[in-house]
Design a protein around this motif. Sequence first.
Motif, short mmCIF file in Angstrom:
data_model
loop_
_atom_site.label_atom_id
_atom_site.label_comp_id
_atom_site.label_asym_id
_atom_site.label_seq_id
_atom_site.Cartn_x
_atom_site.Cartn_y
_atom_site.Cartn_z
N GLU A 6 0.83 -1.21 0.00
CA GLU A 6 0.00 0.00 0.00
C GLU A 6 0.87 1.25 0.00
O GLU A 6 0.57 2.24 -0.69
CB GLU A 6 -0.92 0.01 1.22
N LEU A 7 1.96 1.23 0.76
CA LEU A 7 2.87 2.38 0.78
C LEU A 7 3.53 2.58 -0.58
O LEU A 7 3.67 3.72 -1.04
CB LEU A 7 3.93 2.18 1.86
N LEU A 8 3.94 1.48 -1.21
CA LEU A 8 4.52 1.59 -2.55
C LEU A 8 3.50 2.13 -3.53
O LEU A 8 3.82 3.00 -4.36
CB LEU A 8 5.03 0.23 -3.01
N ALA A 9 2.27 1.64 -3.44
CA ALA A 9 1.21 2.12 -4.34
C ALA A 9 0.99 3.62 -4.17
O ALA A 9 0.78 4.35 -5.15
CB ALA A 9 -0.09 1.36 -4.06
N ALA A 10 1.08 4.09 -2.93
CA ALA A 10 0.92 5.53 -2.68
C ALA A 10 2.07 6.31 -3.32
O ALA A 10 1.84 7.36 -3.94
CB ALA A 10 0.86 5.79 -1.19
N ASP A 11 3.30 5.81 -3.19
CA ASP A 11 4.45 6.48 -3.79
C ASP A 11 4.34 6.50 -5.31
O ASP A 11 4.77 7.46 -5.97
CB ASP A 11 5.75 5.79 -3.38
N LEU A 12 3.79 5.44 -5.89
CA LEU A 12 3.70 5.33 -7.35
C LEU A 12 2.72 6.34 -7.95
O LEU A 12 2.71 6.52 -9.17
CB LEU A 12 3.30 3.91 -7.76
N LYS A 13 1.96 7.02 -7.13
CA LYS A 13 1.06 8.06 -7.64
C LYS A 13 1.85 9.19 -8.28
O LYS A 13 1.33 9.93 -9.13
CB LYS A 13 0.17 8.59 -6.52
N SER A 14 3.12 9.33 -7.89
CA SER A 14 3.96 10.38 -8.48
C SER A 14 4.57 9.94 -9.81
O SER A 14 5.23 10.74 -10.48
CB SER A 14 5.07 10.79 -7.51
N CYS A 15 4.36 8.69 -10.19
CA CYS A 15 4.91 8.15 -11.45
C CYS A 15 3.87 8.33 -12.54
O CYS A 15 2.77 7.80 -12.46
CB CYS A 15 5.27 6.68 -11.28
N ILE A 60 4.36 7.55 -15.84
CA ILE A 60 4.64 6.68 -16.99
C ILE A 60 4.21 5.26 -16.63
O ILE A 60 4.03 4.93 -15.46
CB ILE A 60 6.13 6.71 -17.38
N PRO A 61 4.05 4.38 -17.62
CA PRO A 61 3.66 2.99 -17.33
C PRO A 61 4.70 2.30 -16.44
O PRO A 61 5.90 2.55 -16.55
CB PRO A 61 3.60 2.33 -18.71
N VAL A 62 4.21 1.42 -15.57
CA VAL A 62 5.07 0.67 -14.64
C VAL A 62 4.89 -0.82 -14.89
O VAL A 62 3.77 -1.33 -14.90
CB VAL A 62 4.74 0.99 -13.17
N VAL A 63 6.01 -1.51 -15.09
CA VAL A 63 6.03 -2.96 -15.28
C VAL A 63 6.86 -3.55 -14.15
O VAL A 63 7.91 -3.00 -13.80
CB VAL A 63 6.64 -3.34 -16.64
N ALA A 64 6.42 -4.66 -13.56
CA ALA A 64 7.17 -5.23 -12.44
C ALA A 64 7.00 -6.74 -12.37
O ALA A 64 6.06 -7.31 -12.94
CB ALA A 64 6.72 -4.60 -11.12
N VAL A 65 7.94 -7.38 -11.68
CA VAL A 65 7.80 -8.77 -11.23
C VAL A 65 8.03 -8.78 -9.73
O VAL A 65 8.64 -7.85 -9.18
CB VAL A 65 8.80 -9.72 -11.92
N GLU A 112 -1.08 -12.94 -3.12
CA GLU A 112 -2.29 -12.54 -3.84
C GLU A 112 -2.73 -11.14 -3.45
O GLU A 112 -3.10 -10.33 -4.30
CB GLU A 112 -3.42 -13.56 -3.57
N GLU A 113 -2.68 -10.84 -2.15
CA GLU A 113 -3.11 -9.52 -1.70
C GLU A 113 -2.13 -8.44 -2.15
O GLU A 113 -2.54 -7.37 -2.61
CB GLU A 113 -3.25 -9.51 -0.17
N VAL A 114 -0.84 -8.72 -2.01
CA VAL A 114 0.18 -7.77 -2.46
C VAL A 114 0.02 -7.51 -3.96
O VAL A 114 0.05 -6.35 -4.42
CB VAL A 114 1.60 -8.30 -2.15
N SER A 115 -0.15 -8.57 -4.72
CA SER A 115 -0.31 -8.43 -6.17
C SER A 115 -1.55 -7.61 -6.52
O SER A 115 -1.51 -6.73 -7.39
CB SER A 115 -0.41 -9.80 -6.83
N SER A 116 -2.64 -7.87 -5.82
CA SER A 116 -3.89 -7.15 -6.08
C SER A 116 -3.74 -5.66 -5.83
O SER A 116 -4.21 -4.83 -6.60
CB SER A 116 -5.00 -7.73 -5.20
N GLY A 124 -2.18 0.23 -10.88
CA GLY A 124 -1.85 0.41 -12.28
C GLY A 124 -0.58 -0.29 -12.75
O GLY A 124 -0.16 -0.11 -13.89
N VAL A 125 0.03 -1.10 -11.88
CA VAL A 125 1.26 -1.80 -12.24
C VAL A 125 0.95 -2.98 -13.15
O VAL A 125 0.02 -3.76 -12.88
CB VAL A 125 2.00 -2.30 -10.98
N HIS A 126 1.71 -3.13 -14.24
CA HIS A 126 1.63 -4.33 -15.07
C HIS A 126 2.50 -5.39 -14.37
O HIS A 126 3.72 -5.43 -14.58
CB HIS A 126 2.16 -4.06 -16.48
N LEU A 127 1.90 -6.22 -13.55
CA LEU A 127 2.64 -7.20 -12.75
C LEU A 127 2.72 -8.51 -13.52
O LEU A 127 1.69 -9.15 -13.78
CB LEU A 127 1.96 -7.39 -11.40
#
Length: 236
Positions: A52-61, A63-68, A80-84, A90-93
């Motif tokens: 959730e903290l990472l998701a909040a930080d990503l609001k400043s990004c 551009i598209p975000v891709v991750a594994v 499952e919860e972290v991925s969700s 908006g992360v392409h996981l």
Amino acid sequence: MSKLKVAAVADLHVKEDRSVSYTDLFAEISRAADVLVIAGDLTDLGKPAEAELLAADLKSCTIPVVAVLGNHDHQCDAVEEVSSILVRAGVHLLDGQSVEISGVGFCGTKGFIGGFGRHMLGAFGEAAIKTMVKTSVDEAMRLENALRATRAERALVVLHYAPIPETVAGEPKEIYPFLGSSRLAETIDRFKVSAVVHGHAHQGAYQGRTPGGAPVFNVAAHVEKPTGRPYAILEL
């Protein structure tokens, strides 16, 4: 064909105590690149609160975000919860899938351990060893499925574990087998791949190549890069 600028970083290890914020870094990356790739260990202990903290930080990004995901993201058995949470942000996981952005196919999976070259662990002996090797083989198959799925002329492979020993050089040799597997490189070299990024080896080297010649970059935040920043910039 216009080039795509990709910023790649790994091993952010976002902690629940919010000791580090990545808001400014993500805003900087948005000005420097067209796509952000995060190669695993997004969280420190795989806690939903960290995601959730990472998701909040990503609001400043912007551009598209891709991750594994990485091994740390599995620690609390809340994948499952972290991925969700990350997908909702908006992360392409990627977990054995591919996504095409501006003509580049991003093909990703976590990868796994197993060792390199003739020192790779074989499926012999105890059931636990056979299970470990099967997991390594399964991850290579996930990567193959992702690479087969893309129709893009340019492909970027996103892993957490290393596919070659050159980019883990600097780590104690005793732990090399736990940092990656040549099975990943064997899969990569069956396809036309523009570049590979991974993390996990915090003390590793920045650059190497697969036996087939695909450039590989260790983008762990701790590894020194030509940018002088925690992230690398690749032009594809």
